[in-house]
Design a protein around this motif. Structure first.
Motif, PDB file in Angstrom:
ATOM      1  N   PRO A  71      60.242  30.008  45.998  1.00  0.00           N
ATOM      2  CA  PRO A  71      60.893  28.842  46.625  1.00  0.00           C
ATOM      3  C   PRO A  71      60.338  28.624  48.032  1.00  0.00           C
ATOM      4  N   GLY A  72      60.297  27.378  48.465  1.00  0.00           N
ATOM      5  CA  GLY A  72      59.773  27.092  49.809  1.00  0.00           C
ATOM      6  C   GLY A  72      58.263  27.070  49.771  1.00  0.00           C
ATOM      7  N   MET A  73      57.661  28.130  50.249  1.00  0.00           N
ATOM      8  CA  MET A  73      56.201  28.219  50.273  1.00  0.00           C
ATOM      9  C   MET A  73      55.705  28.904  49.000  1.00  0.00           C
ATOM     10  N   THR A  74      54.917  28.202  48.194  1.00  0.00           N
ATOM     11  CA  THR A  74      54.396  28.840  46.982  1.00  0.00           C
ATOM     12  C   THR A  74      53.252  29.778  47.369  1.00  0.00           C
ATOM     13  N   GLY A  75      52.811  30.559  46.378  1.00  0.00           N
ATOM     14  CA  GLY A  75      51.675  31.448  46.608  1.00  0.00           C
ATOM     15  C   GLY A  75      50.428  30.654  46.966  1.00  0.00           C
ATOM     16  N   TYR A  76      50.306  29.469  46.362  1.00  0.00           N
ATOM     17  CA  TYR A  76      49.150  28.617  46.653  1.00  0.00           C
ATOM     18  C   TYR A  76      49.207  28.129  48.107  1.00  0.00           C
ATOM     19  N   ASP A  77      50.401  27.707  48.540  1.00  0.00           N
ATOM     20  CA  ASP A  77      50.575  27.263  49.934  1.00  0.00           C
ATOM     21  C   ASP A  77      50.176  28.382  50.895  1.00  0.00           C
ATOM     22  N   LEU A  78      50.627  29.599  50.567  1.00  0.00           N
ATOM     23  CA  LEU A  78      50.316  30.747  51.418  1.00  0.00           C
ATOM     24  C   LEU A  78      48.809  30.991  51.442  1.00  0.00           C
ATOM     25  N   LEU A  79      48.197  30.919  50.270  1.00  0.00           N
ATOM     26  CA  LEU A  79      46.743  31.083  50.152  1.00  0.00           C
ATOM     27  C   LEU A  79      46.014  30.122  51.088  1.00  0.00           C
ATOM     28  N   ARG A  80      46.420  28.854  51.048  1.00  0.00           N
ATOM     29  CA  ARG A  80      45.737  27.846  51.860  1.00  0.00           C
ATOM     30  C   ARG A  80      45.937  28.106  53.356  1.00  0.00           C
ATOM     31  N   LYS A  81      47.158  28.514  53.704  1.00  0.00           N
ATOM     32  CA  LYS A  81      47.432  28.787  55.123  1.00  0.00           C
ATOM     33  C   LYS A  81      46.541  29.932  55.621  1.00  0.00           C
ATOM     34  N   ILE A  82      46.366  30.930  54.773  1.00  0.00           N
ATOM     35  CA  ILE A  82      45.530  32.078  55.149  1.00  0.00           C
ATOM     36  C   ILE A  82      44.076  31.637  55.300  1.00  0.00           C
ATOM     37  N   LYS A  83      43.613  30.870  54.313  1.00  0.00           N
ATOM     38  CA  LYS A  83      42.204  30.463  54.317  1.00  0.00           C
ATOM     39  C   LYS A  83      41.872  29.471  55.422  1.00  0.00           C
TER      40      LYS A  83
END
Lengths: 166, 149
Positions: A71-83
């Motif tokens: 919920p909130g930030m998906t794993g994909y969202d997190l991936l993009r933020k990291i990259k």
């Protein structure tokens, strides 16, 4: 005492909103001799990394493994933020999902994920992580030295003091 | 019953759970992860599954009682239940969840209610069986034996 951290164990940051899966991934990683920090959201993962403070890396994280559906930030969202982050873009990211959706898998791999694991994750999957960690090791060591010298002159000074004879 | 008999009973019982589809390979993985540092790992994870499932089943019942059914919410709960049952190897529960999600997508209330009943039944079965399995384990340990792999 400020010494260069010995890299005897790789440190993996695991992100999953489900308690059962967090417990599982933690055990799998510890069994494979990794040091583990497990958090329950992408936001907490970023906080742990120090991203929220727009600061340099507070802790050494060698790999991030994250659930996709959160919920909130998906794993994909997190991936993009990291990259998209200059400090953390070189940290390998692996995504886990219970759903076998090819378009999702492709999107994640194209978004910079090193691997995509189908849940339930098994030891054979965790064994695939080591090559991604090994090839980064030299880069991390160089990066950390550079960062220490630019960002923390005090730390550098302390280290030199220890090395001084007298 | 002596130790050897207990151990045999345990192995037979565990084997039957796999044959009848209550447990799958993932449960074996859990057992293989258990070691001297974490001797209660399987029981701990399974207990989490029990707590989680009971909460989700209650939520599902409540959600299906509503005048206007929120299928997205129901699907989210079933997705969670499917995930946790798959994580411990509770195969029959997981299978019902797959069918349940299809009915959610079709917004078929009858189908959903049926699945809720089925998943409750399967959950209750696997819970009883796992508790029996753990009890047998405990008896073996108390008798001074080790758990056959």
């Amino acid at each position: 005492m400020v010494m260069a951290a010995s890299e005897t164990k790789f440190h993996v940051l695991a992100v999953d909103d489900t308690l059962i899966d967090r417990k599982l991934i933690e055990k799998l990683l510890k069994t494979s001799s990794y040091q583990v920090t497990a958090v329950d959201s992408g936001t907490k993962a970023l906080e742990f990394l120090g991203l929220h403070n727009n600061d340099h890396q507070d802790v050494e994280v060698n790999l991030i493994i994250t659930d996709y559906c959160m919920p909130g930030m998906t794993g994909y969202d997190l991936l993009r933020k990291i990259k998209e982050s200059s400090s953390f873009k070189d940290i390998p990211v692996v995504i886990m999902s219970s759903d076998n959706i090819p378009s999702r898998i492709n999107r994640c791999l194209e978004g910079g994920a090193e691997e995509f694991f189908l849940k339930p994750v098994q030891l054979s999957d965790v064994n695939k992580l080591r090559p991604h960690l090994m090839k980064r090791t030299q880069t991390n060591v160089n990066k950390r030295k550079a960062m220490d010298e630019i960002v923390s002159p005090d730390r550098t000074r302390a280290r030199y003091n220890e090395l001084e004879v007298n | 019953m002596d130790l050897v008999q207990l151990q045999r009973q345990f192995v037979d019982y565990r084997t039957s759970l796999y044959h009848e589809g209550f447990l799958d390979e993932q449960f074996t993985q859990l057992q293989e992860l258990q070691d001297e540092n974490n001797p209660d790992f399987v029981v701990e994870v399974v207990s989490l599954f029990f707590e989680d499932s009971e909460r989700l089943l209650n939520e599902l019942a409540r959600a299906l009682e509503q005048q206007s059914i929120d299928y997205k919410r129901i699907d989210a709960h079933v997705h969670q239940l499917k995930g946790s049952s798959s994580s411990i190897g509770a195969q029959r529960v997981q299978k019902v969840c797959i069918a349940f999600r299809n009915y959610c997508e079709e917004q078929n209330v009858e189908g959903c209610l049926n699945c809720l009943q089925q998943v409750r039944h399967e959950y209750s079965l696997v819970k009883t069986k796992l508790e029996s399995l753990f009890q047998l384990e405990q008896q073996i340990l108390t008798a001074g034996g080790s758990i056959p792999m």
